[in-house]
Design a protein around this motif. Structure first.
Motif, PDB file in Angstrom:
ATOM      1  N   VAL A  23       0.831  -1.201   0.000  1.00 44.99           N
ATOM      2  CA  VAL A  23       0.000   0.000   0.000  1.00 44.99           C
ATOM      3  C   VAL A  23       0.866   1.250   0.000  1.00 44.99           C
ATOM      4  O   VAL A  23       1.796   1.373   0.812  1.00 44.99           O
ATOM      5  N   ALA A  24       0.566   2.186  -0.886  1.00 48.85           N
ATOM      6  CA  ALA A  24       1.253   3.482  -0.932  1.00 48.85           C
ATOM      7  C   ALA A  24       0.250   4.564  -0.544  1.00 48.85           C
ATOM      8  O   ALA A  24      -0.758   4.756  -1.221  1.00 48.85           O
ATOM      9  N   THR A  25       0.514   5.262   0.565  1.00 54.83           N
ATOM     10  CA  THR A  25      -0.415   6.280   1.069  1.00 54.83           C
ATOM     11  C   THR A  25       0.181   7.678   1.077  1.00 54.83           C
ATOM     12  O   THR A  25      -0.551   8.657   1.132  1.00 54.83           O
ATOM     13  N   GLY A  26       1.504   7.767   1.111  1.00 54.54           N
ATOM     14  CA  GLY A  26       2.134   9.069   1.259  1.00 54.54           C
ATOM     15  C   GLY A  26       2.139   9.549   2.697  1.00 54.54           C
ATOM     16  O   GLY A  26       2.525  10.686   2.979  1.00 54.54           O
ATOM     17  N   GLY A  27       1.723   8.687   3.633  1.00 57.10           N
ATOM     18  CA  GLY A  27       1.672   9.061   5.044  1.00 57.10           C
ATOM     19  C   GLY A  27       2.372   8.040   5.921  1.00 57.10           C
ATOM     20  O   GLY A  27       3.159   7.205   5.453  1.00 57.10           O
ATOM     21  N   ALA A  28       2.046   8.090   7.214  1.00 56.44           N
ATOM     22  CA  ALA A  28       2.683   7.195   8.182  1.00 56.44           C
ATOM     23  C   ALA A  28       2.368   5.731   7.897  1.00 56.44           C
ATOM     24  O   ALA A  28       3.149   4.842   8.254  1.00 56.44           O
ATOM     25  N   GLU A  29       1.242   5.470   7.235  1.00 55.93           N
ATOM     26  CA  GLU A  29       0.857   4.088   6.945  1.00 55.93           C
ATOM     27  C   GLU A  29       1.856   3.376   6.045  1.00 55.93           C
ATOM     28  O   GLU A  29       1.900   2.148   6.007  1.00 55.93           O
ATOM     29  N   ASP A  30       2.659   4.145   5.324  1.00 53.08           N
ATOM     30  CA  ASP A  30       3.652   3.535   4.421  1.00 53.08           C
ATOM     31  C   ASP A  30       4.721   2.753   5.167  1.00 53.08           C
ATOM     32  O   ASP A  30       5.442   1.957   4.570  1.00 53.08           O
ATOM     33  N   THR A  31       4.850   2.989   6.467  1.00 52.95           N
ATOM     34  CA  THR A  31       5.873   2.290   7.257  1.00 52.95           C
ATOM     35  C   THR A  31       5.253   1.195   8.129  1.00 52.95           C
ATOM     36  O   THR A  31       5.962   0.608   8.947  1.00 52.95           O
ATOM     37  N   GLN A  32       3.983   0.911   7.974  1.00 54.24           N
ATOM     38  CA  GLN A  32       3.289  -0.020   8.861  1.00 54.24           C
ATOM     39  C   GLN A  32       2.971  -1.341   8.181  1.00 54.24           C
ATOM     40  O   GLN A  32       2.933  -1.436   6.952  1.00 54.24           O
ATOM     41  N   ILE A  33       2.724  -2.362   9.004  1.00 57.32           N
ATOM     42  CA  ILE A  33       2.254  -3.669   8.536  1.00 57.32           C
ATOM     43  C   ILE A  33       0.855  -3.867   9.083  1.00 57.32           C
ATOM     44  O   ILE A  33       0.631  -3.734  10.288  1.00 57.32           O
ATOM     45  N   PHE A  34      -0.096  -4.149   8.226  1.00 60.90           N
ATOM     46  CA  PHE A  34      -1.496  -4.301   8.619  1.00 60.90           C
ATOM     47  C   PHE A  34      -1.850  -5.786   8.668  1.00 60.90           C
ATOM     48  O   PHE A  34      -1.858  -6.473   7.647  1.00 60.90           O
ATOM     49  N   THR A  35      -2.156  -6.277   9.863  1.00 62.41           N
ATOM     50  CA  THR A  35      -2.500  -7.680  10.064  1.00 62.41           C
ATOM     51  C   THR A  35      -3.943  -7.793  10.553  1.00 62.41           C
ATOM     52  O   THR A  35      -4.618  -6.797  10.774  1.00 62.41           O
ATOM     53  N   LYS A  36      -4.369  -9.028  10.754  1.00 62.85           N
ATOM     54  CA  LYS A  36      -5.657  -9.248  11.402  1.00 62.85           C
ATOM     55  C   LYS A  36      -5.558  -8.766  12.857  1.00 62.85           C
ATOM     56  O   LYS A  36      -4.488  -8.813  13.478  1.00 62.85           O
ATOM     57  N   LEU A  37      -6.657  -8.296  13.404  1.00 65.23           N
ATOM     58  CA  LEU A  37      -6.668  -7.776  14.768  1.00 65.23           C
ATOM     59  C   LEU A  37      -6.179  -8.823  15.768  1.00 65.23           C
ATOM     60  O   LEU A  37      -5.430  -8.510  16.697  1.00 65.23           O
ATOM     61  N   ALA A  38      -6.582 -10.081  15.574  1.00 64.60           N
ATOM     62  CA  ALA A  38      -6.199 -11.141  16.504  1.00 64.60           C
ATOM     63  C   ALA A  38      -4.682 -11.322  16.556  1.00 64.60           C
ATOM     64  O   ALA A  38      -4.123 -11.650  17.610  1.00 64.60           O
ATOM     65  N   VAL A  39      -3.994 -11.094  15.438  1.00 64.62           N
ATOM     66  CA  VAL A  39      -2.536 -11.232  15.405  1.00 64.62           C
ATOM     67  C   VAL A  39      -1.892 -10.161  16.287  1.00 64.62           C
ATOM     68  O   VAL A  39      -1.010 -10.448  17.098  1.00 64.62           O
ATOM     69  N   ALA A  40      -2.340  -8.910  16.138  1.00 67.70           N
ATOM     70  CA  ALA A  40      -1.794  -7.820  16.953  1.00 67.70           C
ATOM     71  C   ALA A  40      -2.119  -8.028  18.431  1.00 67.70           C
ATOM     72  O   ALA A  40      -1.289  -7.753  19.303  1.00 67.70           O
ATOM     73  N   GLN A  41      -3.324  -8.525  18.719  1.00 69.20           N
ATOM     74  CA  GLN A  41      -3.699  -8.775  20.115  1.00 69.20           C
ATOM     75  C   GLN A  41      -2.811  -9.846  20.731  1.00 69.20           C
ATOM     76  O   GLN A  41      -2.414  -9.744  21.896  1.00 69.20           O
ATOM     77  N   ALA A  42      -2.487 -10.872  19.953  1.00 70.84           N
ATOM     78  CA  ALA A  42      -1.622 -11.936  20.460  1.00 70.84           C
ATOM     79  C   ALA A  42      -0.204 -11.414  20.696  1.00 70.84           C
ATOM     80  O   ALA A  42       0.430 -11.750  21.697  1.00 70.84           O
ATOM     81  N   LEU A  43       0.293 -10.576  19.786  1.00 71.93           N
ATOM     82  CA  LEU A  43       1.639 -10.027  19.946  1.00 71.93           C
ATOM     83  C   LEU A  43       1.719  -9.084  21.138  1.00 71.93           C
ATOM     84  O   LEU A  43       2.726  -9.045  21.852  1.00 71.93           O
ATOM     85  N   ALA A  44       0.661  -8.304  21.362  1.00 77.21           N
ATOM     86  CA  ALA A  44       0.644  -7.359  22.482  1.00 77.21           C
ATOM     87  C   ALA A  44       0.212  -8.014  23.784  1.00 77.21           C
ATOM     88  O   ALA A  44       0.368  -7.435  24.857  1.00 77.21           O
ATOM     89  N   ASP A  45      -0.377  -9.229  23.685  1.00 71.31           N
ATOM     90  CA  ASP A  45      -0.922  -9.920  24.844  1.00 71.31           C
ATOM     91  C   ASP A  45      -1.991  -9.062  25.517  1.00 71.31           C
ATOM     92  O   ASP A  45      -2.019  -8.912  26.736  1.00 71.31           O
ATOM     93  N   LEU A  46      -2.837  -8.486  24.686  1.00 67.59           N
ATOM     94  CA  LEU A  46      -3.902  -7.610  25.178  1.00 67.59           C
ATOM     95  C   LEU A  46      -5.186  -7.830  24.391  1.00 67.59           C
ATOM     96  O   LEU A  46      -5.143  -8.084  23.182  1.00 67.59           O
ATOM     97  N   PRO A  47      -6.322  -7.704  25.057  1.00 69.35           N
ATOM     98  CA  PRO A  47      -7.587  -7.708  24.337  1.00 69.35           C
ATOM     99  C   PRO A  47      -7.900  -6.288  23.864  1.00 69.35           C
ATOM    100  O   PRO A  47      -7.143  -5.351  24.105  1.00 69.35           O
ATOM    101  N   GLY A  48      -9.012  -6.120  23.218  1.00 72.47           N
ATOM    102  CA  GLY A  48      -9.476  -4.780  22.871  1.00 72.47           C
ATOM    103  C   GLY A  48      -8.742  -4.168  21.701  1.00 72.47           C
ATOM    104  O   GLY A  48      -7.994  -4.830  20.972  1.00 72.47           O
ATOM    105  N   VAL A  49      -8.958  -2.849  21.533  1.00 71.78           N
ATOM    106  CA  VAL A  49      -8.381  -2.114  20.407  1.00 71.78           C
ATOM    107  C   VAL A  49      -7.813  -0.796  20.915  1.00 71.78           C
ATOM    108  O   VAL A  49      -8.152  -0.322  21.994  1.00 71.78           O
ATOM    109  N   SER A  50      -6.916  -0.195  20.117  1.00 68.09           N
ATOM    110  CA  SER A  50      -6.362   1.107  20.461  1.00 68.09           C
ATOM    111  C   SER A  50      -7.313   2.216  20.060  1.00 68.09           C
ATOM    112  O   SER A  50      -7.427   3.244  20.735  1.00 68.09           O
TER     113      SER A  50
END
Length: 219
Positions: free
Chosen positions: A186-213
């Motif tokens: 994805v090319a956005t021209g913004g901060a998103e260009d440096t990010q990796i977008f995964t499924k929410l469950a993957v980020a929750q498992a990596l952070a060891d946290l429920p919920g969302v930011s």
């Protein structure tokens, strides 16, 4: 007869004949030396100082819900994931994009590589991500998007990790690990260009946290 006494007499007369002029000369020399020292300091030290300050700023940012390390538990407050379901799915007969995010500052490497580098991992859930997030997909595989481990990567991050659609990434954070397969760049021209977008469950498992930011919707 040597001319030295005459020479030094002339120099002495030039210096002492007009104290006002001497003061101006010394002032000019002092000002020039100060400006030169300041410019040299700026040239030599500016990069180091900026790097130090931005690293300090990054550390403060890491203490938010995005990082959520156990030693920073008092900052690790996430929103209820169920709030996403309370957002309207339609408005005036049209579907409403609504996406929940959980951000994690983790470490990422191309599959098979040993060296990992820090990166923002954004877990997402909801509908209409491409509408609430700006930009366009420069690479895309509809087949890989159906993969349960599918993920997207920003254009700058893709160049950094040397990956394309179809490649796999290894993600880790504080001893927790996950893997994902890139289905789009994805090319956005913004901060998103440096990010990796995964499924929410993957980020929750990596952070060891429920919920969302946070969540984002467009009515």
């Amino acid at each position: 007869m040597s001319d030295s006494p005459m020479f030094w007499r002339i120099v002495r007369r030039l210096i002492t004949a007009n104290y006002g002029r001497l003061f101006v000369i010394l002032l000019a020399l002092g000002a020039g030396a100060a400006i030169t020292a300041a410019l040299l300091n700026l040239q030599i030290d500016a990069k180091r100082r900026l790097t130090t300050e931005f690293r300090a700023l990054g550390s403060e940012r890491d203490r938010g819900p995005a990082r959520c390390e156990r030693k920073f538990w008092r900052w690790c407050v996430t929103l209820e994931q169920g709030l996403l379901a309370e957002l309207p799915s339609e408005n005036a007969g049209k579907p409403v994009p609504a996406v929940a995010f959980l951000y994690v500052i983790g470490e990422v490497a191309k599959a098979g590589e040993i060296h990992h580098q820090p990166a923002v991992i954004a877990g997402t859930e909801g509908q209409g991500l491409t509408q609430v997030r700006p930009g366009r997909r420069t690479e895309y595989s509809a087949e890989l998007e159906k993969d349960a481990a599918g993920c997207e990567i920003g254009a700058k991050a893709a160049a950094q990790f040397k990956v394309h659609a179809g490649d796999s990434l290894h993600l880790r954070n504080l001893g927790r690990e996950a893997a994902c397969k890139v289905f789009a760049v994805v090319a956005t021209g913004g901060a998103e260009d440096t990010q990796i977008f995964t499924k929410l469950a993957v980020a929750q498992a990596l952070a060891d946290l429920p919920g969302v930011s946070a969540w984002c919707n467009s009515v």
